[in-house]
Design an enzyme around this catalytic site. Structure first.
Site, PDB file in Angstrom:
ATOM      1  N   SER A 177      -6.534  -3.010   3.654  1.00 55.83           N
ATOM      2  CA  SER A 177      -6.162  -1.708   3.090  1.00 55.83           C
ATOM      3  C   SER A 177      -6.642  -1.574   1.657  1.00 55.83           C
ATOM      4  O   SER A 177      -7.151  -0.522   1.247  1.00 55.83           O
ATOM      5  CB  SER A 177      -4.644  -1.522   3.164  1.00 55.83           C
ATOM      6  OG  SER A 177      -4.264  -0.260   2.682  1.00 55.83           O
ATOM      7  N   TRP A 192     -10.424  -1.160   1.632  1.00 57.87           N
ATOM      8  CA  TRP A 192     -10.759   0.179   2.136  1.00 57.87           C
ATOM      9  C   TRP A 192     -10.606   1.218   1.027  1.00 57.87           C
ATOM     10  O   TRP A 192     -11.413   2.141   0.916  1.00 57.87           O
ATOM     11  CB  TRP A 192      -9.858   0.515   3.321  1.00 57.87           C
ATOM     12  CG  TRP A 192     -10.063   1.865   3.912  1.00 57.87           C
ATOM     13  CD1 TRP A 192     -11.095   2.269   4.728  1.00 57.87           C
ATOM     14  CD2 TRP A 192      -9.207   3.005   3.770  1.00 57.87           C
ATOM     15  NE1 TRP A 192     -10.922   3.586   5.086  1.00 57.87           N
ATOM     16  CE2 TRP A 192      -9.781   4.061   4.513  1.00 57.87           C
ATOM     17  CE3 TRP A 192      -8.019   3.239   3.082  1.00 57.87           C
ATOM     18  CZ2 TRP A 192      -9.198   5.332   4.595  1.00 57.87           C
ATOM     19  CZ3 TRP A 192      -7.445   4.487   3.157  1.00 57.87           C
ATOM     20  CH2 TRP A 192      -8.026   5.523   3.907  1.00 57.87           C
ATOM     21  N   HIS A 193      -9.603   1.056   0.186  1.00 58.67           N
ATOM     22  CA  HIS A 193      -9.387   2.006  -0.909  1.00 58.67           C
ATOM     23  C   HIS A 193     -10.414   1.855  -2.021  1.00 58.67           C
ATOM     24  O   HIS A 193     -10.762   2.829  -2.681  1.00 58.67           O
ATOM     25  CB  HIS A 193      -7.975   1.831  -1.492  1.00 58.67           C
ATOM     26  CG  HIS A 193      -6.905   2.468  -0.675  1.00 58.67           C
ATOM     27  ND1 HIS A 193      -6.213   1.804   0.302  1.00 58.67           N
ATOM     28  CD2 HIS A 193      -6.413   3.738  -0.671  1.00 58.67           C
ATOM     29  CE1 HIS A 193      -5.332   2.613   0.861  1.00 58.67           C
ATOM     30  NE2 HIS A 193      -5.436   3.799   0.296  1.00 58.67           N
ATOM     31  N   GLY A 194     -10.884   0.633  -2.286  1.00 56.52           N
ATOM     32  CA  GLY A 194     -11.850   0.429  -3.357  1.00 56.52           C
ATOM     33  C   GLY A 194     -11.709  -0.943  -3.973  1.00 56.52           C
ATOM     34  O   GLY A 194     -10.982  -1.802  -3.472  1.00 56.52           O
TER      35      GLY A 194
END
Length: 508
Positions: free
Chosen positions: A360, A363-365
């Site tokens: 997660s 995926w966000h950065g």
């Protein structure tokens, strides 16, 4: 085309990119009504419509030429890998290719220090990453024996491989291409073929099985989304988490700082509420999100929702809050990561949970604030599990009895603590850097760390044993007072609640 958006951007005090994004989301509303009028007997037209509108968004409006071709590259790579690579490793290969591409673009965004106001490839690519990796697992499940699949895997499995046009239509579904909602291939084909509507006994005004009430719900979402957007424009610019870095904030008392920070958290989240609610309404106009008919005969359209604002702002516990935030991403993490990294025949464990949290974050950065936020969230989930397992059973009423004062007090305290911890843990996510996050936490007196550390120390230093002893005494008392013909105490009152790994797994 920027000349059309520059005056509006100046009026509302937003960037041109932000105005363009909102414009695309609003344009999707009338286009959604056009989409649903294309007969289900002409599915190719619906696929082409999705592709054509996406091209319009990316080229003349957003002018994201490179971004479009990058998305197309990931789409084609996924299509041919899933079609021709028959290995059981196929979903993980797709995952590495698509997620790796996304991570490279996150790095580029970080190198150029682009603000959240700048619209570029990573936003749409995050949505597409969920779509493509889910599709890979759906294809893999379609090649497995049905007996090996759970309910979700059975309902979403792909047994008939799509044509390239069908896959492009799915990938470029226009209401969700920019910010979501993400949908799986089975739901997309149900939308194209209007399968979900064909069981309705009453036909709509057009004579087709499209239920009434769709426009009313969709445009109500649009108005709600615009209200959230207005709140963010008016108040979000001044009252946000970065206020903690100002000299004014430091001059206030600690309790006032903590109180102000809770208000800032609400205004910070309104920008997410705005875009997710706007895109939900546009999706509903295409027919997505239909979940049935209520006993009163009213059609229900909750399937495209990505956020439950009331649950987030008044949460009963941290797990419920997580379930209500970015709900489609939670489904993706649960079905495509959490379950998939768990060895066959074993229950998900701590390893599965940590891999899911790490995925997660990636995926966000790559911003350090993301990892601080998710690490803190993992510890918050832990103390939530401990409280639920040890304290909650003591305040639950017997079956059929009304909630006690103790239960109401437990709920109120839980809501307050969850809200405090939410805004504490979410601040690094918004501030992005570890430096600014640590400064903010220090100016908040590290109250979140005190709550988390104190709770864990209490439970692991003997609190768990103490409360389990009370549970045993309570169970014995109920058993002693129960007559042979009395209704037995509800078994849930003394059951050990879900394990840590069940609690941290994102649930739909």
């Amino acid at each position: 085309m920027d000349a059309l958006f520059l005056p509006l951007a100046g009026v509302v005090g937003a960037s041109v990119d932000q105005v363009k994004l909102i414009t695309c989301l609003l344009i999707a509303y009338p286009l959604g009504s056009v989409f649903i009028r294309i007969p289900s007997s002409q599915p190719a037209m619906k696929h082409l419509f999705n592709i054509g509108i996406t091209l319009m968004f990316f080229f003349p409006v957003l002018q994201l030429y490179s971004a479009f071709f990058q998305l197309l590259a990931s789409i084609l790579a996924t299509y041919y890998l899933t079609r021709y690579y028959q290995s059981s490793k196929m979903p993980w290969v797709v995952f590495c290719v698509v997620m790796g591409h996304l991570t490279v673009n996150h790095v580029i965004r970080s190198v150029y220090n682009l603000s959240y106001e700048t619209l570029e490839v990573t936003g749409p690519q995050m949505v597409l990453t969920m779509k493509l990796t889910t599709f890979a697992w759906n294809v893999y499940d379609g090649r497995r024996p049905a007996a090996d699949l759970d309910k979700w895997q059975t309902s979403k499995r792909v047994t008939n491989f799509p044509s390239l046009l069908e896959f492009l239509g799915y990938s470029f579904y226009f209401p969700g291409i920019l910010v979501g909602p993400y949908l799986d291939y089975a739901d997309y084909m149900d939308l194209i073929n209007e399968t979900v509507f064909k069981t309705l006994a009453v036909k709509g005004k057009s004579g087709r099985n499209v239920p009434a009430g769709r426009k009313r719900v969709a445009y109500r979402k649009m108005v709600t989304g615009l209200v959230y957007l207005g709140i963010f424009i008016v108040l979000g610019g001044s009252w946000n988490f970065s206020i903690s870095l100002t000299p004014w904030f430091l001059e206030q008392s600690l309790f006032y700082r903590i109180a102000i920070y809770q208000m800032c958290g609400v205004f910070e989240r309104t920008k997410y509420y705005a875009i997710w609610t706007l895109t939900e309404g546009a999706s509903i106009l295409t027919g997505l999100g239909f979940t049935g008919v209520s006993p009163s005969g009213e059609t229900l359209w909750t399937g495209a929702a990505n956020v439950d604002v009331l649950v987030i702002e008044i949460p009963s516990n941290f797990k419920v809050l997580l379930d209500a935030w970015n709900m489609k991403t939670n489904v993706w993490l649960r079905e495509c990561v959490y379950k998939r990294v768990t060895p066959k025949g074993k229950k998900p464990g701590f390893r599965s949970s940590m891999i899911t949290f790490t995925t997660s974050a990636f995926w966000h950065g790559i911003a350090s604030g993301y990892y601080l936020a998710f690490l803190t969230g993992g510890f918050i989930t832990t103390i939530g599990r401990l409280a639920r397992a040890n304290i909650r059973p003591l305040v639950l009423p017997a079956a059929g009895a009304p909630p006690s004062i103790a239960k109401h007090a437990y709920d109120v305290v839980g809501t307050v603590i969850t809200t405090l911890l939410l805004n504490y843990a979410a601040s690094p996510f918004m501030l992005l850097t570890a430096k600014d996050s640590l400064i903010t936490w220090a100016r908040l007196g590290f109250y979140g760390h005190i709550l988390i550390g104190g709770s864990m120390a209490f439970f692991y230093a003997g609190g768990t044993k103490f409360f389990r002893g009370l549970q045993t005494k309570q169970a014995s008392k109920f058993a002693a007072n129960a007559s042979p013909i009395s209704t037995p105490v509800h078994e849930k009152q003394f059951m050990v609640p879900p394990s840590f790994d069940q609690m941290v797994a994102p649930q739909k």
